[in-house]
Design a protein around this motif. Structure first.
Motif, mmCIF file in Angstrom:
data_model
loop_
_atom_site.group_PDB
_atom_site.id
_atom_site.type_symbol
_atom_site.label_atom_id
_atom_site.label_comp_id
_atom_site.label_asym_id
_atom_site.label_seq_id
_atom_site.Cartn_x
_atom_site.Cartn_y
_atom_site.Cartn_z
ATOM 1 N N HIS A 1 0.853 -1.185 0.000
ATOM 2 C CA HIS A 1 0.000 0.000 0.000
ATOM 3 C C HIS A 1 0.889 1.236 0.000
ATOM 4 O O HIS A 1 1.874 1.289 0.738
ATOM 5 C CB HIS A 1 -0.880 0.044 1.253
ATOM 6 N N ILE A 2 0.503 2.211 -0.806
ATOM 7 C CA ILE A 2 1.234 3.472 -0.871
ATOM 8 C C ILE A 2 0.225 4.605 -0.790
ATOM 9 O O ILE A 2 -0.726 4.646 -1.570
ATOM 10 C CB ILE A 2 2.046 3.587 -2.169
ATOM 11 N N VAL A 3 0.447 5.510 0.156
ATOM 12 C CA VAL A 3 -0.362 6.721 0.234
ATOM 13 C C VAL A 3 0.418 7.796 -0.507
ATOM 14 O O VAL A 3 1.596 8.034 -0.209
ATOM 15 C CB VAL A 3 -0.630 7.151 1.696
ATOM 16 N N CYS A 4 -0.236 8.412 -1.492
ATOM 17 C CA CYS A 4 0.434 9.448 -2.265
ATOM 18 C C CYS A 4 -0.555 10.561 -2.603
ATOM 19 O O CYS A 4 -1.768 10.374 -2.510
ATOM 20 C CB CYS A 4 1.047 8.870 -3.541
ATOM 21 N N GLY A 5 -0.015 11.698 -2.946
ATOM 22 C CA GLY A 5 -0.839 12.836 -3.318
ATOM 23 C C GLY A 5 -0.198 13.591 -4.462
ATOM 24 O O GLY A 5 0.986 13.401 -4.764
ATOM 25 N N ILE A 6 -0.986 14.422 -5.104
ATOM 26 C CA ILE A 6 -0.465 15.244 -6.190
ATOM 27 C C ILE A 6 -0.692 16.703 -5.841
ATOM 28 O O ILE A 6 -1.803 17.101 -5.494
ATOM 29 C CB ILE A 6 -1.142 14.897 -7.529
ATOM 30 N N GLY A 7 0.381 17.474 -5.910
ATOM 31 C CA GLY A 7 0.298 18.897 -5.644
ATOM 32 C C GLY A 7 1.527 19.596 -6.175
ATOM 33 O O GLY A 7 2.621 19.012 -6.198
ATOM 34 N N ASP A 8 1.361 20.824 -6.624
ATOM 35 C CA ASP A 8 2.474 21.603 -7.160
ATOM 36 C C ASP A 8 3.202 20.855 -8.278
ATOM 37 O O ASP A 8 4.437 20.869 -8.356
ATOM 38 C CB ASP A 8 3.459 21.992 -6.050
ATOM 39 N N SER A 9 2.437 20.133 -9.097
ATOM 40 C CA SER A 9 2.975 19.376 -10.246
ATOM 41 C C SER A 9 3.980 18.311 -9.824
ATOM 42 O O SER A 9 4.912 17.989 -10.570
ATOM 43 C CB SER A 9 3.612 20.318 -11.265
ATOM 44 N N GLU A 10 3.786 17.755 -8.629
ATOM 45 C CA GLU A 10 4.660 16.693 -8.142
ATOM 46 C C GLU A 10 3.822 15.587 -7.512
ATOM 47 O O GLU A 10 2.738 15.829 -6.982
ATOM 48 C CB GLU A 10 5.635 17.219 -7.086
ATOM 49 N N LEU A 11 4.352 14.370 -7.567
ATOM 50 C CA LEU A 11 3.759 13.237 -6.868
ATOM 51 C C LEU A 11 4.427 13.148 -5.508
ATOM 52 O O LEU A 11 5.654 13.045 -5.424
ATOM 53 C CB LEU A 11 3.987 11.947 -7.652
ATOM 54 N N TRP A 12 3.641 13.236 -4.467
ATOM 55 C CA TRP A 12 4.155 13.158 -3.100
ATOM 56 C C TRP A 12 3.920 11.752 -2.562
ATOM 57 O O TRP A 12 2.782 11.316 -2.454
ATOM 58 C CB TRP A 12 3.438 14.169 -2.212
ATOM 59 N N VAL A 13 5.002 11.058 -2.227
ATOM 60 C CA VAL A 13 4.882 9.751 -1.584
ATOM 61 C C VAL A 13 4.845 10.022 -0.083
ATOM 62 O O VAL A 13 5.801 10.543 0.489
ATOM 63 C CB VAL A 13 6.047 8.814 -1.962
ATOM 64 N N ILE A 14 3.705 9.685 0.528
ATOM 65 C CA ILE A 14 3.445 10.069 1.916
ATOM 66 C C ILE A 14 3.731 8.934 2.896
ATOM 67 O O ILE A 14 4.303 9.142 3.957
ATOM 68 C CB ILE A 14 1.983 10.552 2.050
ATOM 69 N N SER A 15 3.315 7.717 2.535
ATOM 70 C CA SER A 15 3.567 6.568 3.396
ATOM 71 C C SER A 15 3.571 5.304 2.550
ATOM 72 O O SER A 15 2.959 5.253 1.477
ATOM 73 C CB SER A 15 2.519 6.454 4.503
ATOM 74 N N VAL A 16 4.272 4.292 3.045
ATOM 75 C CA VAL A 16 4.396 3.018 2.350
ATOM 76 C C VAL A 16 4.344 1.918 3.398
ATOM 77 O O VAL A 16 5.052 1.990 4.407
ATOM 78 C CB VAL A 16 5.741 2.941 1.587
ATOM 79 N N TYR A 17 3.491 0.915 3.167
ATOM 80 C CA TYR A 17 3.406 -0.170 4.142
ATOM 81 C C TYR A 17 2.847 -1.439 3.528
ATOM 82 O O TYR A 17 2.183 -1.413 2.495
ATOM 83 C CB TYR A 17 2.559 0.247 5.348
ATOM 84 N N TYR A 18 3.154 -2.549 4.189
ATOM 85 C CA TYR A 18 2.570 -3.832 3.823
ATOM 86 C C TYR A 18 1.219 -3.934 4.530
ATOM 87 O O TYR A 18 1.148 -3.753 5.748
ATOM 88 C CB TYR A 18 3.470 -4.988 4.261
ATOM 89 N N PRO A 19 0.137 -4.190 3.787
ATOM 90 C CA PRO A 19 -1.175 -4.255 4.431
ATOM 91 C C PRO A 19 -1.268 -5.449 5.381
ATOM 92 O O PRO A 19 -0.772 -6.533 5.092
ATOM 93 C CB PRO A 19 -2.149 -4.396 3.263
ATOM 94 N N ASP A 20 -1.900 -5.211 6.522
ATOM 95 C CA ASP A 20 -2.100 -6.233 7.550
ATOM 96 C C ASP A 20 -3.327 -7.066 7.186
ATOM 97 O O ASP A 20 -4.429 -6.524 7.093
ATOM 98 C CB ASP A 20 -2.300 -5.532 8.892
ATOM 99 N N PRO A 21 -3.177 -8.373 6.994
ATOM 100 C CA PRO A 21 -4.322 -9.215 6.630
ATOM 101 C C PRO A 21 -5.437 -9.207 7.675
ATOM 102 O O PRO A 21 -6.588 -9.519 7.354
ATOM 103 C CB PRO A 21 -3.744 -10.619 6.493
ATOM 104 N N GLU A 22 -5.110 -8.821 8.902
ATOM 105 C CA GLU A 22 -6.125 -8.731 9.946
ATOM 106 C C GLU A 22 -7.018 -7.502 9.764
ATOM 107 O O GLU A 22 -8.091 -7.424 10.345
ATOM 108 C CB GLU A 22 -5.458 -8.678 11.326
ATOM 109 N N LYS A 23 -6.580 -6.543 8.959
ATOM 110 C CA LYS A 23 -7.315 -5.289 8.796
ATOM 111 C C LYS A 23 -7.929 -5.103 7.408
ATOM 112 O O LYS A 23 -8.675 -4.161 7.183
ATOM 113 C CB LYS A 23 -6.390 -4.104 9.085
ATOM 114 N N TRP A 24 -7.603 -6.006 6.470
ATOM 115 C CA TRP A 24 -8.038 -5.840 5.083
ATOM 116 C C TRP A 24 -8.683 -7.119 4.551
ATOM 117 O O TRP A 24 -8.292 -8.218 4.925
ATOM 118 C CB TRP A 24 -6.847 -5.475 4.200
#
Length: 105
Positions: free
Chosen positions: A70-93
């Motif tokens: 899973h990657i949380v990202c956003g777009i702003g100021d003509s850039e891709l912002w990588v905000i967080s990166v994690y392996y999803p927990d099978p207990e939560k998904w």
């Protein structure tokens, strides 16, 4: 957010890495190439249009070794912002890590 916009920013090498993302990448031993692979080939599974300072989304993809990421990202100021990166927990998904399990209170 549009996935084509994410791909275009990756191709243009217009990427910003937040301190939080860099910390998690090191902590979780996730490679830059795995992140770029997921961002180029994954899918948006949640959108956060009201996030500050830029709208963001949650991308799900499979690393080249077929493990989910899973990657949380956003777009702003003509850039891709990588905000967080994690392996999803099978207990939560569920649904192959595409949907959060309901929290029972």
């Amino acid at each position: 957010m549009d996935f084509d916009d994410i791909r275009k920013l990756i191709e243009a090498n217009s990427i910003r890495w937040t301190d939080h993302a860099l910390k998690r990448i090191i902590q979780r031993s996730i490679s830059r190439s795995d992140i770029l692979h997921v961002l180029s080939n994954g899918e948006i599974i949640e959108e956060y249009p009201d996030d500050y300072p830029h709208p963001s989304c949650l991308v799900l993809g499979m690393k080249e070794d077929k493990s989910p990421l899973h990657i949380v990202c956003g777009i702003g100021d003509s850039e891709l912002w990588v905000i967080s990166v994690y392996y999803p927990d099978p207990e939560k998904w569920i649904n192959n890590f595409k949907q959060r399990k309901e929290i029972k209170i």
